[in-house]
Scaffold this motif. Structure first.
Motif, PDB file in Angstrom:
ATOM      1  N   GLY A   1      -3.670  10.669   5.473  1.00  0.00           N
ATOM      2  CA  GLY A   1      -4.008   9.541   4.619  1.00  0.00           C
ATOM      3  C   GLY A   1      -5.473   9.435   4.310  1.00  0.00           C
ATOM      4  O   GLY A   1      -6.207  10.429   4.360  1.00  0.00           O
ATOM      5  N   LEU A   2      -5.882   8.214   3.978  1.00  0.00           N
ATOM      6  CA  LEU A   2      -7.270   7.950   3.603  1.00  0.00           C
ATOM      7  C   LEU A   2      -7.778   6.726   4.346  1.00  0.00           C
ATOM      8  O   LEU A   2      -7.055   5.742   4.502  1.00  0.00           O
TER       9      LEU A   2
ATOM     10  N   ARG B   1      -6.464   2.774   4.817  1.00  0.00           N
ATOM     11  CA  ARG B   1      -7.387   1.664   5.057  1.00  0.00           C
ATOM     12  C   ARG B   1      -8.391   1.596   3.917  1.00  0.00           C
ATOM     13  O   ARG B   1      -9.139   2.539   3.692  1.00  0.00           O
ATOM     14  N   GLN B   2      -8.363   0.489   3.237  1.00  0.00           N
ATOM     15  CA  GLN B   2      -9.221   0.249   2.064  1.00  0.00           C
ATOM     16  C   GLN B   2      -9.197   1.418   1.091  1.00  0.00           C
ATOM     17  O   GLN B   2     -10.243   1.834   0.578  1.00  0.00           O
ATOM     18  N   ALA B   3      -8.013   1.951   0.872  1.00  0.00           N
ATOM     19  CA  ALA B   3      -7.900   3.111  -0.016  1.00  0.00           C
ATOM     20  C   ALA B   3      -6.574   3.074  -0.771  1.00  0.00           C
ATOM     21  O   ALA B   3      -6.066   4.109  -1.213  1.00  0.00           O
ATOM     22  N   GLU B   4      -6.042   1.869  -0.943  1.00  0.00           N
ATOM     23  CA  GLU B   4      -4.692   1.750  -1.470  1.00  0.00           C
ATOM     24  C   GLU B   4      -4.530   2.355  -2.872  1.00  0.00           C
ATOM     25  O   GLU B   4      -3.542   3.029  -3.145  1.00  0.00           O
ATOM     26  N   ARG B   5      -5.521   2.116  -3.726  1.00  0.00           N
ATOM     27  CA  ARG B   5      -5.441   2.611  -5.098  1.00  0.00           C
ATOM     28  C   ARG B   5      -5.312   4.140  -5.091  1.00  0.00           C
ATOM     29  O   ARG B   5      -4.460   4.719  -5.758  1.00  0.00           O
ATOM     30  N   ASP B   6      -6.153   4.795  -4.301  1.00  0.00           N
ATOM     31  CA  ASP B   6      -6.139   6.260  -4.233  1.00  0.00           C
ATOM     32  C   ASP B   6      -4.870   6.782  -3.570  1.00  0.00           C
ATOM     33  O   ASP B   6      -4.278   7.767  -4.014  1.00  0.00           O
TER      34      ASP B   6
ATOM     35  N   GLY C   1       8.965   9.096   3.820  1.00  0.00           N
ATOM     36  CA  GLY C   1       7.906   8.767   4.763  1.00  0.00           C
ATOM     37  C   GLY C   1       7.692   7.281   4.922  1.00  0.00           C
ATOM     38  O   GLY C   1       8.449   6.467   4.402  1.00  0.00           O
ATOM     39  N   VAL C   2       6.619   6.975   5.638  1.00  0.00           N
ATOM     40  CA  VAL C   2       6.321   5.589   5.986  1.00  0.00           C
ATOM     41  C   VAL C   2       4.818   5.350   5.858  1.00  0.00           C
ATOM     42  O   VAL C   2       4.013   6.241   6.138  1.00  0.00           O
ATOM     43  N   VAL C   3       4.491   4.149   5.393  1.00  0.00           N
ATOM     44  CA  VAL C   3       3.101   3.714   5.429  1.00  0.00           C
ATOM     45  C   VAL C   3       2.957   2.906   6.708  1.00  0.00           C
ATOM     46  O   VAL C   3       3.604   1.868   6.871  1.00  0.00           O
ATOM     47  N   HIS C   4       2.147   3.420   7.631  1.00  0.00           N
ATOM     48  CA  HIS C   4       2.083   2.772   8.938  1.00  0.00           C
ATOM     49  C   HIS C   4       1.023   1.679   8.947  1.00  0.00           C
ATOM     50  O   HIS C   4       0.108   1.670   8.125  1.00  0.00           O
ATOM     51  N   CYS C   5       1.189   0.724   9.867  1.00  0.00           N
ATOM     52  CA  CYS C   5       0.292  -0.447   9.944  1.00  0.00           C
ATOM     53  C   CYS C   5       0.098  -1.065   8.571  1.00  0.00           C
ATOM     54  O   CYS C   5      -1.041  -1.310   8.139  1.00  0.00           O
ATOM     55  N   PHE C   6       1.189  -1.335   7.911  1.00  0.00           N
ATOM     56  CA  PHE C   6       1.093  -1.881   6.554  1.00  0.00           C
ATOM     57  C   PHE C   6       0.350  -3.215   6.561  1.00  0.00           C
ATOM     58  O   PHE C   6       0.623  -4.103   7.369  1.00  0.00           O
ATOM     59  N   ASN C   7      -0.594  -3.335   5.635  1.00  0.00           N
ATOM     60  CA  ASN C   7      -1.472  -4.502   5.626  1.00  0.00           C
ATOM     61  C   ASN C   7      -1.862  -4.829   4.189  1.00  0.00           C
ATOM     62  O   ASN C   7      -2.971  -5.284   3.927  1.00  0.00           O
ATOM     63  N   GLY C   8      -0.930  -4.581   3.252  1.00  0.00           N
ATOM     64  CA  GLY C   8      -1.285  -4.716   1.842  1.00  0.00           C
ATOM     65  C   GLY C   8      -0.735  -5.982   1.197  1.00  0.00           C
ATOM     66  O   GLY C   8      -0.339  -6.932   1.869  1.00  0.00           O
ATOM     67  N   THR C   9      -0.700  -5.948  -0.120  1.00  0.00           N
ATOM     68  CA  THR C   9      -0.284  -7.099  -0.910  1.00  0.00           C
ATOM     69  C   THR C   9       1.192  -6.993  -1.291  1.00  0.00           C
ATOM     70  O   THR C   9       1.831  -5.953  -1.078  1.00  0.00           O
ATOM     71  N   ARG C  10       1.714  -8.072  -1.917  1.00  0.00           N
ATOM     72  CA  ARG C  10       3.095  -8.042  -2.398  1.00  0.00           C
ATOM     73  C   ARG C  10       3.251  -6.961  -3.470  1.00  0.00           C
ATOM     74  O   ARG C  10       4.279  -6.293  -3.540  1.00  0.00           O
TER      75      ARG C  10
ATOM     76  N   TYR D   1       5.150   0.771  -3.202  1.00  0.00           N
ATOM     77  CA  TYR D   1       5.632   1.702  -2.169  1.00  0.00           C
ATOM     78  C   TYR D   1       7.162   1.769  -2.172  1.00  0.00           C
ATOM     79  O   TYR D   1       7.752   2.839  -2.013  1.00  0.00           O
ATOM     80  N   LEU D   2       7.793   0.610  -2.331  1.00  0.00           N
ATOM     81  CA  LEU D   2       9.252   0.583  -2.339  1.00  0.00           C
ATOM     82  C   LEU D   2       9.803   1.358  -3.527  1.00  0.00           C
ATOM     83  O   LEU D   2      10.751   2.133  -3.392  1.00  0.00           O
TER      84      LEU D   2
END
Ligand code: ZN
Length: 279
Positions: A100-101, A136-141, A162-171, A177-178
């Motif tokens: 990831g990033l 982490r702070q790289a969602e757009r990329d 796959g999975v995005v771990h420690c998800f901490n994003g917006t709606r 992602y879904l």
């Protein structure tokens, strides 16, 4: 506290780390006691991936993921890819990760992070294995890299995306992602007071795309903050999730376990937990 008769799966742990050198056996024994039926221990570089595989060989119920974390991306050399591929073919290795990033710490230059992520995504696609993504702070990329990856491998990925771990994003990011087909995993941080900001996003994750993890030894539950995290604390995350989503802990435990089994192709025997006897 144990969730009775329903095994839960810690989909992201770092059991190889030095924090567990003193008492790894006891940590795993406590996980069993707490109803943790399987643990995926995740590599962050070549050495840690090798150790993850060794642990998965030694303990029933422990599985491994192999990969280079974005922090270690600049250490990933072309010749390492062959060894990573070799390790990935081991029967106890269930995912490529974590990849990831991380544009918060930037321990590796951004270009190196992007290159390492893309190479490892290609590896996962070639082996038809799921990926474990750190963002982490790289969602757009991340969203754009994953989007491109998916369009170049259309139809080939099926359920094992796959999975995005420690998800901490917006709606909005949950939705994206879904749409791509990813699962989202949450840890004990959802019980921290400031996590009230992500409650709506956490409620948006459908039950069939939700996973739980500890990310131990990091991110201890609120009641253990300042101390080392470990897999036996995972039921606290199920409790937090149940409170946020207004659901039953037993049902969440059962669903997240089913999801982990489906995504990683692992076997979790109900009520059995991990054991110290290798298969
Ligand atoms: Zn991690």
């Amino acid at each position: 506290m144990a969730i009775e008769k329903v095994s839960i799966v810690d989909t992201h742990a770092h059991l190889d780390m030095r924090a567990f050198d003193r008492d790894r056996e006891e940590v795993i024994a406590r996980a069993i006691q707490a109803g943790v039926g399987a643990i995926i221990t995740v590599g962050i570089d070549l050495k840690s991936s090798r150790r993850a595989v060794e642990l998965a060989e030694r303990y029933t119920g422990v599985y491994a993921a192999v990969g280079f974390h974005p922090h270690d991306a600049s250490a990933l050399k072309s010749e390492d890819m062959a060894e990573l591929a070799d390790m990935a073919r081991h029967p106890r290795v269930v995912a490529i990760g974590e990849i990831g990033l991380d544009f918060y710490r930037n321990y590796s230059p951004r270009e190196a992070q992007v290159q390492a992520m893309e190479r490892q995504l290609e590896l996962a696609a070639g082996l038809e294995m799921p990926v474990i993504v750190h963002c982490r702070q790289a969602e757009r990329d991340i969203l754009s890299i994953l989007g491109e990856w998916l369009s170049s491998h259309k139809g080939a990925r099926g359920q094992a995306l796959g999975v995005v771990h420690c998800f901490n994003g917006t709606r909005e990011s949950v939705r994206r992602y879904l749409d791509m087909g990813f699962c989202l995993s949450v840890g004990a941080y959802i019980g921290y007071p400031r996590s009230v900001d992500i409650y709506d996003a956490v409620r948006d994750i459908p039950e069939d795309r939700l996973l739980v993890e500890t990310d131990c030894p990091f991110l201890s539950p609120q009641v253990h903050r300042g101390k080392r995290n470990e897999p036996s604390y995972l039921p606290l995350t199920i409790e937090s999730l149940a409170a946020i989503r207004d659901g039953s802990p037993e049902q969440l435990a059962a669903r997240t376990t089913t999801n982990a089994q489906r995504l990683f192709g692992i076997k979790v025997e109900t009520g059995s937990g991990v054991s110290t006897q290798a298969e």
